[in-house]
Design a protein around this motif. Structure first.
Motif, PDB file in Angstrom:
ATOM      1  N   THR A 131      12.060   3.709 -15.627  1.00 22.73           N
ATOM      2  CA  THR A 131      10.813   4.270 -16.146  1.00 22.73           C
ATOM      3  C   THR A 131       9.689   3.899 -15.186  1.00 22.73           C
ATOM      4  O   THR A 131       9.749   2.871 -14.512  1.00 22.73           O
ATOM      5  N   PRO A 132       8.657   4.706 -15.136  1.00 25.17           N
ATOM      6  CA  PRO A 132       7.472   4.314 -14.353  1.00 25.17           C
ATOM      7  C   PRO A 132       6.804   3.118 -15.037  1.00 25.17           C
ATOM      8  O   PRO A 132       6.493   3.183 -16.224  1.00 25.17           O
ATOM      9  N   GLN A 133       6.645   2.043 -14.319  1.00 26.57           N
ATOM     10  CA  GLN A 133       6.001   0.849 -14.853  1.00 26.57           C
ATOM     11  C   GLN A 133       5.046   0.298 -13.800  1.00 26.57           C
ATOM     12  O   GLN A 133       5.109   0.659 -12.617  1.00 26.57           O
ATOM     13  N   TRP A 134       4.193  -0.601 -14.258  1.00 27.59           N
ATOM     14  CA  TRP A 134       3.258  -1.268 -13.347  1.00 27.59           C
ATOM     15  C   TRP A 134       3.786  -2.673 -13.043  1.00 27.59           C
ATOM     16  O   TRP A 134       4.202  -3.394 -13.937  1.00 27.59           O
ATOM     17  N   PHE A 135       3.728  -3.013 -11.780  1.00 24.41           N
ATOM     18  CA  PHE A 135       4.301  -4.269 -11.299  1.00 24.41           C
ATOM     19  C   PHE A 135       3.276  -5.052 -10.491  1.00 24.41           C
ATOM     20  O   PHE A 135       2.377  -4.474  -9.868  1.00 24.41           O
ATOM     21  N   ALA A 136       3.467  -6.379 -10.489  1.00 23.26           N
ATOM     22  CA  ALA A 136       2.769  -7.243  -9.533  1.00 23.26           C
ATOM     23  C   ALA A 136       3.785  -7.637  -8.472  1.00 23.26           C
ATOM     24  O   ALA A 136       4.828  -8.206  -8.790  1.00 23.26           O
ATOM     25  N   ALA A 137       3.485  -7.306  -7.230  1.00 28.75           N
ATOM     26  CA  ALA A 137       4.397  -7.628  -6.125  1.00 28.75           C
ATOM     27  C   ALA A 137       4.266  -9.112  -5.796  1.00 28.75           C
ATOM     28  O   ALA A 137       3.168  -9.579  -5.481  1.00 28.75           O
ATOM     29  N   ILE A 138       5.350  -9.843  -5.867  1.00 27.99           N
ATOM     30  CA  ILE A 138       5.248 -11.286  -5.642  1.00 27.99           C
ATOM     31  C   ILE A 138       5.595 -11.682  -4.208  1.00 27.99           C
ATOM     32  O   ILE A 138       5.508 -12.863  -3.866  1.00 27.99           O
ATOM     33  N   ASP A 139       5.970 -10.708  -3.385  1.00 32.16           N
ATOM     34  CA  ASP A 139       6.258 -11.007  -1.982  1.00 32.16           C
ATOM     35  C   ASP A 139       5.308 -10.293  -1.026  1.00 32.16           C
ATOM     36  O   ASP A 139       5.575 -10.184   0.165  1.00 32.16           O
ATOM     37  N   LYS A 140       4.206  -9.838  -1.559  1.00 34.45           N
ATOM     38  CA  LYS A 140       3.197  -9.159  -0.747  1.00 34.45           C
ATOM     39  C   LYS A 140       1.971 -10.066  -0.633  1.00 34.45           C
ATOM     40  O   LYS A 140       1.615 -10.752  -1.600  1.00 34.45           O
ATOM     41  N   PRO A 141       1.305 -10.140   0.531  1.00 34.52           N
ATOM     42  CA  PRO A 141       0.108 -10.987   0.643  1.00 34.52           C
ATOM     43  C   PRO A 141      -0.875 -10.718  -0.482  1.00 34.52           C
ATOM     44  O   PRO A 141      -1.213  -9.565  -0.767  1.00 34.52           O
ATOM     45  N   ALA A 142      -1.307 -11.808  -1.139  1.00 30.18           N
ATOM     46  CA  ALA A 142      -2.149 -11.664  -2.328  1.00 30.18           C
ATOM     47  C   ALA A 142      -3.623 -11.935  -2.045  1.00 30.18           C
ATOM     48  O   ALA A 142      -4.443 -11.891  -2.965  1.00 30.18           O
ATOM     49  N   GLY A 143      -3.953 -12.237  -0.789  1.00 28.51           N
ATOM     50  CA  GLY A 143      -5.350 -12.481  -0.463  1.00 28.51           C
ATOM     51  C   GLY A 143      -5.859 -13.776  -1.067  1.00 28.51           C
ATOM     52  O   GLY A 143      -5.116 -14.564  -1.648  1.00 28.51           O
ATOM     53  N   GLY A 144      -7.162 -14.020  -0.934  1.00 30.50           N
ATOM     54  CA  GLY A 144      -7.751 -15.228  -1.506  1.00 30.50           C
ATOM     55  C   GLY A 144      -7.339 -16.484  -0.763  1.00 30.50           C
ATOM     56  O   GLY A 144      -7.139 -16.478   0.461  1.00 30.50           O
ATOM     57  N   ASP A 145      -7.195 -17.572  -1.510  1.00 30.10           N
ATOM     58  CA  ASP A 145      -6.870 -18.882  -0.943  1.00 30.10           C
ATOM     59  C   ASP A 145      -5.395 -18.934  -0.545  1.00 30.10           C
ATOM     60  O   ASP A 145      -4.510 -18.890  -1.393  1.00 30.10           O
ATOM     61  N   ASN A 146      -5.140 -19.036   0.746  1.00 33.24           N
ATOM     62  CA  ASN A 146      -3.768 -19.068   1.245  1.00 33.24           C
ATOM     63  C   ASN A 146      -3.280 -20.472   1.594  1.00 33.24           C
ATOM     64  O   ASN A 146      -2.325 -20.631   2.352  1.00 33.24           O
ATOM     65  N   THR A 147      -3.947 -21.486   1.039  1.00 36.98           N
ATOM     66  CA  THR A 147      -3.573 -22.865   1.361  1.00 36.98           C
ATOM     67  C   THR A 147      -2.095 -23.118   1.116  1.00 36.98           C
ATOM     68  O   THR A 147      -1.427 -23.801   1.904  1.00 36.98           O
ATOM     69  N   TYR A 148      -1.578 -22.576   0.027  1.00 40.30           N
ATOM     70  CA  TYR A 148      -0.190 -22.864  -0.354  1.00 40.30           C
ATOM     71  C   TYR A 148       0.734 -21.660  -0.125  1.00 40.30           C
ATOM     72  O   TYR A 148       1.842 -21.634  -0.653  1.00 40.30           O
ATOM     73  N   GLY A 149       0.285 -20.697   0.656  1.00 43.67           N
ATOM     74  CA  GLY A 149       1.129 -19.554   0.974  1.00 43.67           C
ATOM     75  C   GLY A 149       0.360 -18.256   0.838  1.00 43.67           C
ATOM     76  O   GLY A 149      -0.683 -18.193   0.185  1.00 43.67           O
ATOM     77  N   GLU A 150       0.885 -17.211   1.454  1.00 44.91           N
ATOM     78  CA  GLU A 150       0.217 -15.912   1.402  1.00 44.91           C
ATOM     79  C   GLU A 150       0.630 -15.092   0.196  1.00 44.91           C
ATOM     80  O   GLU A 150      -0.159 -14.308  -0.330  1.00 44.91           O
TER      81      GLU A 150
END
Length: 965
Positions: A444-463
């Motif tokens: 089905t078409p659903q909305w997702f948050a990609a957890i392996d895509k750069p998320a911006g903001g504070d990257n101290t602990y990873g992108e």
């Protein structure tokens, strides 16, 4: 007693207290609750921290669901939280606790739908805002009920101002947090298979799934080779437990690392769906089993088949060319390689329907074959109208029972010659956490948050979200127990993208707009505009999430745009996103939150590794860049006395309300303190009886202290340096325990704390120190020994009451008020007193360990004489104690060993131990020869001494004569 001997009872300093042995907790606890409410205990504790004099400590409450009465798991959970909060407060922190509730989502919506169905109403015909208001009212009712039930358990917190995920500000922040995903580029719309509940008609997240045994159909289906060189006459056999997915088959997968072979059928039993001469391809490890299932009695392995031969091979769908299908399945089925294929079970080939399986989908994404996805199954798990033969047939019906789809597909396969074996298999299968019904994988078409895509903001602990989450687990969070770290880490490490959308009505909507005519992969498909987002948030602050559904909402929010060019999304957010966002509107936004928006502790059941711990981590890593907690504390599940899961049908449930009515909340709290909550714990009538017995023993200890301190005055206080050794030994034990209690509370080890304090109170105090010092406390006058003992009792009182107050909140308040009555008095306004380090005295402790060892032999010897009725009490004895060890003998000669053993006389000797002497095998070198005490019985202290009757006060010994003046 002679007629002319005075009655000295009134001259004794006997304990004086109104503290009852029978607690009467069920009736008395509500009075203390009202007292604390009238005093505003929680507010007064916050006032103590004004001026920054105390370090803040915040336990962030994982919100329970507002849809029913509390069960025993709720009681366990909230009591552990309360002990954490109270203990840290009494160790000098400003310990904050804001209770909260999860108010949106399917369970509440489901209850309202049930009410509609009972009235013959259809939810879809009701105005959405009206429906949402009914859901809100339902949640409000249960928040009030549960709040009262939690307070009855003695749980402290800001009950007047809890957080609710349905508060307008909370809904505004949840939407705002979602829009951060929109703006940072991690939000996307995808069409992929998700776990779908046909009963609840919505997508479900992994956290909403539980696994139960399920009996499924199992079939072996041959695919004819469409083009394959030397293998053109063979058929590739797949095995599946989901026959209903065969109509959506688009490929067959193999693994190049598996050994395959070509097999010929030679002989079969009657009623076999195979024939002699048929050629089939199998993994070698599975061929014999598969052919046996198809009633083949003799077969020949013709040759090896290299996986290279499968490269580029095309097969025919089992329904290819079937009459009446109008060519629906007349397409080639490619063979594809996949690491997920094994030869552990089945055939070594995997039927691949990318719309109904995660591995299947990944194989198609890898090949960029997204245009080959099918949309054959609807929201009620029914085949859609365009599917030949099966349109309208359901996999599972609206009650979660098996529908007609599987049987119909199997029958059609038989008709088409597309099956060689069938059967049934019981296996672990995903079910909805709420409806308990089985789910399906559905595209089905659903909305997702990609957890392996750069998320911006504070990257101290990873992108990316995943990188930040795994780094947080490893570097920023302490887990209690440590096993929780591995569990959460492995879940985050392997999890797919987060499905954010739900096809429901009661929740916070996905506040975004999409451009009409564009594909999800097109630039500009999602509208990203900070001003639009700000208007949405402001509207939610004013009117709540209902503002999204108001007439003209789209036009107002899209001011400056042509609203007709955009579609408004009406899916609602996964409720785990709601609760995962609580760090923002509770920790960050509230005055009683935290300076950095991070909690000291999240504490929930072990199931929340896939629930709240998990969603909070993902959500915060997407918006804050790190975990929203420093500690994760986990408890297990509550079972009955036999270790069985509680069930209404089994009649083994324990309801907190019933326990409180019978025993009182403190008994329930004590049960929590006595369990190892890090694993599954048991509770039942017999266990509660044992808990109540422990409580009575502890209550007796407190009662003795209260009675003996009734006449204590500050002028009688004795400095530790001036105390007898026995009192200094007690202070040493207190110093040891103070360290253990503080360390235990800091580590959330309530079982360790209570066990240490309980053993001290009942063994070291009641059975040893109190037993010995009763004589001094009752019979001495204003002596150093008596005053030192009372001083120690005062010190004990302040420590035992504060050590135990986080656990036994009602009883320790009762104990405290018995001694310090007053409108403003409460043990819960106290801190655990500091304990001087110089009270520790290891040499003294070692000496008294030997004294107690020798005493055990003496008391055991006297118990035999008492059992044999030679004596009625130990004061009738004056034993001779033989000590082989010189150091022990020297130590015993310095401590009034007769008083320690509660005898009227006692002789210590280094003479060899006579054969008739009593010994204890575990204590070598100590022997006791029983002798009766000589003299008369003192009519005041009851010791039998030679000097009784020779003093001015008739019938007294020298000590009592002096005490009488």
């Amino acid at each position: 007693m002679c007629a002319d001997t005075p009655d000295y009872k009134d001259t004794l300093n006997l304990p004086q207290t109104d503290f009852p042995m029978r607690a009467g907790l069920p009736k008395r606890e509500p009075d203390w609750l009202k007292r604390w409410e009238d005093m505003d205990i929680y507010g007064r504790l916050r006032a103590k921290a004004e001026g920054g004099t105390r370090t803040p400590f915040t336990l962030h409450d994982g919100p329970p669901y507002a849809n029913g009465h509390l069960h025993i798991g709720h009681a366990l959970n909230k009591t552990i939280k309360d002990m954490i909060v109270r203990s840290h407060q009494m160790m000098g922190h400003d310990s904050r606790y804001v209770p909260g509730w999860d108010c949106h989502g399917l369970p509440i919506e489901w209850k309202i739908e049930e009410q509609y169905r009972a009235k013959g109403k259809n939810k879809d015909e009701v105005d959405v805002v009206t429906f949402r208001r009914e859901c809100r009212a339902f949640a409000e009712k249960w928040v009030d009920i549960q709040r009262a039930e939690f307070k009855r358990l003695g749980i402290t917190g800001n009950w007047d101002d809890p957080y609710l995920t349905m508060d307008y500000h909370a809904e505004a922040v949840i939407a705002d947090e979602f829009m951060k995903f929109l703006m940072n580029g991690t939000l996307y719309q995808g069409s992929k298979p998700v776990m779908w509940s046909p009963v609840e008609k919505t997508a479900l997240a992994e956290a909403e799934i539980e696994y139960h045994d399920h009996k499924s159909h199992t079939i072996w289906v041959p695919f004819s080779v469409a083009s394959g060189g030397d293998l053109a006459d063979a058929r590739v056999v797949i095995w599946t437990t989901t026959p209903w997915t065969i109509p959506s088959n688009k490929a067959v997968a193999y693994n190049p690392k598996i050994a395959y072979g070509l097999y010929r059928v030679d002989e079969t039993q009657d009623e076999s769906w195979t024939n002699p001469g048929d050629l089939y391809l199998f993994a070698d490890a599975l061929a014999e089993d598969a052919l046996g299932k198809s009633r083949v009695t003799k077969f020949t392995r013709v040759r090896d088949v290299s996986p290279d031969e499968f490269d580029g091979m095309a097969l025919k769908h089992p329904f290819n060319g079937i009459a009446g299908a109008d060519g629906f399945w007349d397409y080639e089925v490619p063979m594809i390689d996949g690491d997920h294929v094994t030869d552990d079970a089945g055939t070594g080939f995997v039927h691949t329907a990318p719309s109904h399986g995660a591995d299947d989908y990944d194989c198609f994404v890898k090949r960029n074959w997204m245009d080959r996805m099918t949309h054959n199954v609807g929201e009620e798990s029914e085949f859609l109208p365009h599917v030949p033969f099966f349109a309208g047939l359901q996999v599972f019906d609206t009650k979660g029972k098996e529908g007609k789809a599987n049987a119909a597909v199997i029958d059609k396969l038989v008709e088409a010659g597309g099956i060689i074996a069938r059967g049934r298999v019981t296996h672990s299968y995903p079910h909805s956490w709420r409806s308990k019904a089985p789910v399906i994988f559905r595209n089905t078409p659903q909305w997702f948050a990609a957890i392996d895509k750069p998320a911006g903001g504070d990257n101290t602990y990873g992108e990316t979200i995943r990188q930040r989450a795994l780094t947080s687990i490893d570097q920023l969070v302490k887990f209690t127990p440590q096993s929780g770290r591995n569990r959460l880490f492995s879940m985050i490490e392997a999890r797919p993208d987060w499905v954010l959308s739900r096809q429901r009505a009661w929740g916070v909507p996905l506040t975004c707009f999409v451009k009409k005519g564009l594909l999800p992969t097109d630039e500009g498909f999602l509208l990203r505009d900070a001003e639009v987002n700000a208007r949405i948030k402001a509207a939610f602050e004013a009117d709540g999430a209902d503002a999204w559904y108001a007439e003209g909402a789209k036009e107002r929010f899209l001011e400056g745009y042509n609203a007709d060019e955009y579609e408004q999304v009406f899916d609602v957010l996964d409720v785990w996103f709601d609760s995962g966002s609580t760090h923002a509107f509770v920790l960050r936004d509230r005055a009683d939150g935290t300076a950095d928006g991070i909690a000291d502790v999240y504490m929930e059941g072990t199931d929340q590794h896939r629930g709240w711990f998990h969603s909070s981590l993902l959500q915060a890593c997407g918006t804050k860049g790190r975990a929203p907690y420093r500690n994760v504390v986990t408890h297990g599940f509550t079972l009955d006395e036999k270790g069985n899961k509680m069930s209404k049908s089994l009649g083994n449930t324990i309801v907190p309300e019933e326990v409180v009515k019978q025993y009182g909340a403190d008994i329930l709290r004590l049960w929590v303190a006595q369990t190892d909550y890090s694993t599954d714990q048991r509770i039942g009538p017999e266990i509660l009886k044992g808990t109540a017995d422990s409580y009575r023993r502890l209550r007796n200890t407190m009662r003795f202290m209260l009675g003996s301190l009734a006449q204590f005055e500050e002028s009688q206080r004795v400095a530790p340096a001036d105390m007898p050794e026995l009192e200094r030994w007690v202070l040493h034990r207190l110093a040891e325990l103070d360290h253990k209690v503080r360390a235990g509370y800091k580590a959330f080890d309530f079982q360790g704390v209570f066990s240490a304090v309980f053993n001290f109170a009942t063994v070291d105090l009641s059975a040893f120190y109190f037993d010995i010092r009763k004589d001094v406390l009752y019979c001495d006058g204003d002596t150093l020994r008596a005053n030192a003992a009372r001083t120690v009792l005062d010190i004990l009182f302040h420590r035992l009451t504060t050590w135990l107050a986080p656990i036994l909140v009602f009883t320790m308040e009762e104990v405290w008020l018995e001694r310090f009555p007053g409108d403003d008095s409460s043990v819960h306004l106290q801190d655990i007193p500091d304990t001087p380090a110089d009270w520790l005295n290891e040499p003294l402790a070692a000496k008294w360990a030997e004294v107690r060892r020798a005493r055990r032999v003496v008391t055991a010897a006297l118990e035999i004489q008492r059992t044999d009725k030679v004596i009625g009490a130990s004061l009738e004895a004056a034993p001779v104690v033989h000590i082989r060890n010189e150091a022990m003998l020297a130590a015993l000669k310095t401590v009034h060993f007769d008083d320690i053993c509660i005898t009227s006389g006692l002789s210590l000797t280094a003479d060899p131990i006579p054969a008739e002497a009593f010994r204890l095998p575990e204590i070598e070198g100590v022997g006791v020869v029983f002798e009766k005490a000589e003299g008369e019985k003192c009519q005041r202290c009851w010791k039998i001494l030679p000097d009784v009757g020779t003093h001015s006060h008739a019938g007294t010994c020298k000590r009592c004569d002096e005490a009488l003046g």
